[in-house]
Write an enzyme that holds these catalytic residues in place. Structure first.
Site, PDB file in Angstrom:
ATOM      1  N   HIS A  81       4.041   1.301   2.109  1.00 20.63           N
ATOM      2  CA  HIS A  81       5.221   0.631   1.535  1.00 20.63           C
ATOM      3  C   HIS A  81       5.852   1.522   0.462  1.00 20.63           C
ATOM      4  O   HIS A  81       7.081   1.596   0.355  1.00 20.63           O
ATOM      5  CB  HIS A  81       4.825  -0.708   0.909  1.00 20.63           C
ATOM      6  CG  HIS A  81       4.333  -1.726   1.893  1.00 20.63           C
ATOM      7  ND1 HIS A  81       3.031  -2.117   1.960  1.00 20.63           N
ATOM      8  CD2 HIS A  81       4.991  -2.438   2.847  1.00 20.63           C
ATOM      9  CE1 HIS A  81       2.882  -3.032   2.907  1.00 20.63           C
ATOM     10  NE2 HIS A  81       4.054  -3.242   3.466  1.00 20.63           N
ATOM     11  N   LYS A 100       5.568   2.606  11.854  1.00 20.79           N
ATOM     12  CA  LYS A 100       4.258   2.054  12.237  1.00 20.79           C
ATOM     13  C   LYS A 100       4.466   0.831  13.149  1.00 20.79           C
ATOM     14  O   LYS A 100       3.759   0.657  14.133  1.00 20.79           O
ATOM     15  CB  LYS A 100       3.511   1.686  10.956  1.00 20.79           C
ATOM     16  CG  LYS A 100       2.442   0.649  11.079  1.00 20.79           C
ATOM     17  CD  LYS A 100       1.146   1.246  11.491  1.00 20.79           C
ATOM     18  CE  LYS A 100       0.006   0.269  11.463  1.00 20.79           C
ATOM     19  NZ  LYS A 100       0.358  -1.125  11.639  1.00 20.79           N
ATOM     20  N   ASP A 101       5.450  -0.020  12.812  1.00 23.13           N
ATOM     21  CA  ASP A 101       5.816  -1.158  13.662  1.00 23.13           C
ATOM     22  C   ASP A 101       7.016  -0.710  14.507  1.00 23.13           C
ATOM     23  O   ASP A 101       8.153  -1.118  14.260  1.00 23.13           O
ATOM     24  CB  ASP A 101       6.164  -2.374  12.797  1.00 23.13           C
ATOM     25  CG  ASP A 101       4.956  -2.889  12.053  1.00 23.13           C
ATOM     26  OD1 ASP A 101       4.029  -3.405  12.700  1.00 23.13           O
ATOM     27  OD2 ASP A 101       4.906  -2.742  10.817  1.00 23.13           O
ATOM     28  N   GLN A 130       9.153  -3.247  16.431  1.00 21.83           N
ATOM     29  CA  GLN A 130       9.931  -4.041  15.459  1.00 21.83           C
ATOM     30  C   GLN A 130      11.165  -3.246  15.011  1.00 21.83           C
ATOM     31  O   GLN A 130      12.284  -3.775  14.980  1.00 21.83           O
ATOM     32  CB  GLN A 130       9.033  -4.359  14.260  1.00 21.83           C
ATOM     33  CG  GLN A 130       9.779  -4.892  13.045  1.00 21.83           C
ATOM     34  CD  GLN A 130       8.839  -5.311  11.929  1.00 21.83           C
ATOM     35  OE1 GLN A 130       8.209  -6.347  12.021  1.00 21.83           O
ATOM     36  NE2 GLN A 130       8.748  -4.527  10.864  1.00 21.83           N
ATOM     37  N   HIS A 152       0.860  -1.186   0.000  1.00 28.58           N
ATOM     38  CA  HIS A 152       0.000   0.000   0.000  1.00 28.58           C
ATOM     39  C   HIS A 152       0.895   1.235   0.000  1.00 28.58           C
ATOM     40  O   HIS A 152       2.130   1.117  -0.081  1.00 28.58           O
ATOM     41  CB  HIS A 152      -0.957  -0.027   1.196  1.00 28.58           C
ATOM     42  CG  HIS A 152      -0.277  -0.323   2.503  1.00 28.58           C
ATOM     43  ND1 HIS A 152       0.646   0.520   3.078  1.00 28.58           N
ATOM     44  CD2 HIS A 152      -0.370  -1.392   3.336  1.00 28.58           C
ATOM     45  CE1 HIS A 152       1.073   0.008   4.217  1.00 28.58           C
ATOM     46  NE2 HIS A 152       0.488  -1.170   4.402  1.00 28.58           N
ATOM     47  N   SER A 182      -2.143  -0.052   6.825  1.00 26.57           N
ATOM     48  CA  SER A 182      -1.709  -1.389   7.215  1.00 26.57           C
ATOM     49  C   SER A 182      -2.336  -2.383   6.252  1.00 26.57           C
ATOM     50  O   SER A 182      -3.484  -2.194   5.817  1.00 26.57           O
ATOM     51  CB  SER A 182      -2.176  -1.690   8.642  1.00 26.57           C
ATOM     52  OG  SER A 182      -2.163  -3.084   8.871  1.00 26.57           O
ATOM     53  N   GLN A 195       6.748 -15.726  12.085  1.00 20.37           N
ATOM     54  CA  GLN A 195       6.354 -14.627  12.971  1.00 20.37           C
ATOM     55  C   GLN A 195       4.865 -14.610  13.280  1.00 20.37           C
ATOM     56  O   GLN A 195       4.374 -13.677  13.896  1.00 20.37           O
ATOM     57  CB  GLN A 195       6.819 -13.288  12.388  1.00 20.37           C
ATOM     58  CG  GLN A 195       6.108 -12.832  11.123  1.00 20.37           C
ATOM     59  CD  GLN A 195       6.783 -11.609  10.517  1.00 20.37           C
ATOM     60  OE1 GLN A 195       7.860 -11.691   9.949  1.00 20.37           O
ATOM     61  NE2 GLN A 195       6.160 -10.450  10.664  1.00 20.37           N
TER      62      GLN A 195
HETATM   63  O1  PAF Z   1       6.987  -5.463   8.828  1.00 18.73           O
HETATM   64  C1  PAF Z   1       6.849  -6.490   8.111  1.00 18.73           C
HETATM   65  O2  PAF Z   1       6.183  -6.466   7.067  1.00 18.73           O
HETATM   66  C2  PAF Z   1       7.525  -7.779   8.544  1.00 18.73           C
HETATM   67  O3  PAF Z   1       7.524  -7.939   9.921  1.00 18.73           O
HETATM   68  C3  PAF Z   1       8.964  -7.918   7.985  1.00 18.73           C
HETATM   69  C4  PAF Z   1       9.883  -6.851   8.544  1.00 18.73           C
HETATM   70  C5  PAF Z   1       8.926  -7.831   6.460  1.00 18.73           C
HETATM   71  C6  PAF Z   1       9.529  -9.287   8.370  1.00 18.73           C
HETATM   72  O4  PAF Z   1       8.763 -10.332   7.879  1.00 18.73           O
END
Ligand code: PAF
Length: 275
Positions: free
Chosen positions: A35, A148-149, A152, A32, A184, A59
């Site tokens: 990205h 956003k994450d 992470q 989207h 998202s 994950q």
């Molecule tokens: O943020 C994501 O889309 C995923 O967690 C990633 C970093 C591509 C790892 O699979």
């Protein structure tokens, strides 16, 4: 023209042909505008951009949405072509994990046990393991991840520093729809009514951030009021590296909530205490 590679051997050959520096944008596809922004950001950081598209089974927890996670590779490739991305790595699960689940994974440590980690056991080990593998396969100079994450991003920075992974990690700001909803891939699960309810998350973060000068208590009170009626997983005020929030200075307000069967997360920066 975008080159799509599906195997390690094809990737190695394509990588050898990249002249100059390379930015990698790891994704799980269902791309989207958020990205697209990561990719544009990557383009400002290196001579060429590669994107990986891989829905990483490692994950996802057993009760999570691995099977229904949107897979839209053809549409993704059209977008990546329009954005001028030279190289796309879209491996199968067996290409990424030829021996099945890896025996050795990356332990996210104490930061990985908080917030998302508390709600999604094993999630960050899965993320850090696949990101470490992608960095090892693609050998980028820079890798770009969305704020956003936020947890992470913080964990990937930590892993790259602690494990000497030799890549520069760049964070890119969250992209929002005009009404405030953070973009998202999971937003597509929401019905129109659920989407309206989901706006409470960004409203809560905005209301909390506005109270920053009045301190932590006021921030959490304002945000909590906006979340009334929402199935909140956590609302947390933390320091920028996700330690305890400082009394004054830069901080981060984070929220996770379930709207229908969809779990959404969001966060904003804010400044606590008198400027
Ligand atoms: O943020 C994501 O889309 C995923 O967690 C990633 C970093 C591509 C790892 O699979």
């Amino acid at each position: 023209m975008t080159e799509l590679v599906r195997t390690r051997a094809e990737l190695a050959a394509a990588r050898a042909g990249v002249a100059g520096s390379l930015a990698l944008v790891p994704t799980m596809g269902a791309l989207h505008d958020g990205h697209a922004e990561l990719i544009r950001h990557g383009g400002t950081q290196a001579d060429a951009v590669a994107v990986s598209v891989f829905v990483n089974p490692l994950q996802f927890g057993p009760a999570e949405d691995l099977d229904r996670y949107p897979r839209t590779l053809e549409r993704d490739l059209e977008l990546l072509d329009r954005l001028g991305v030279g190289l796309v790595f879209a491996p199968s699960a067996t290409e990424m994990y030829p021996n099945g689940s890896p025996a050795v994974t990356v332990d996210p440590g104490p930061l990985g046990a908080l917030l998302e980690g508390a709600s999604r056991p094993g999630h960050f080990a899965g993320v850090l393991t696949v990101v470490t593998k992608l960095l090892g396969l693609v050998h980028p100079d820079v890798a770009v991840f969305g704020e956003k994450d936020y947890q992470q991003l913080a964990l990937i920075r930590r892993a790259v520093a602690d494990l000497e992974l030799g890549v520069r990690i760049v964070g890119a700001p969250t992209v929002r729809d005009p009404d405030g909803l953070a973009l998202s891939s999971r937003n597509r699960y929401l019905t129109p009514q659920q989407r309206r309810h989901a706006l409470a998350l960004s409203r809560a973060l905005r209301a909390g951030a506005e109270e920053g000068p009045s301190g932590a208590g006021a921030v959490l009170k304002a945000a909590t009021e906006e979340l009334r009626g929402i199935d909140v997983d956590y609302l947390a005020l933390r320091g920028v590296e996700l330690g305890p929030a400082p009394a004054t200075g830069p901080a981060r307000l984070l929220v996770a909530a379930r709207v229908g069967t969809t779990r959404l997360i969001d966060n904003v920066p804010l400044t606590l205490g008198p400027a």
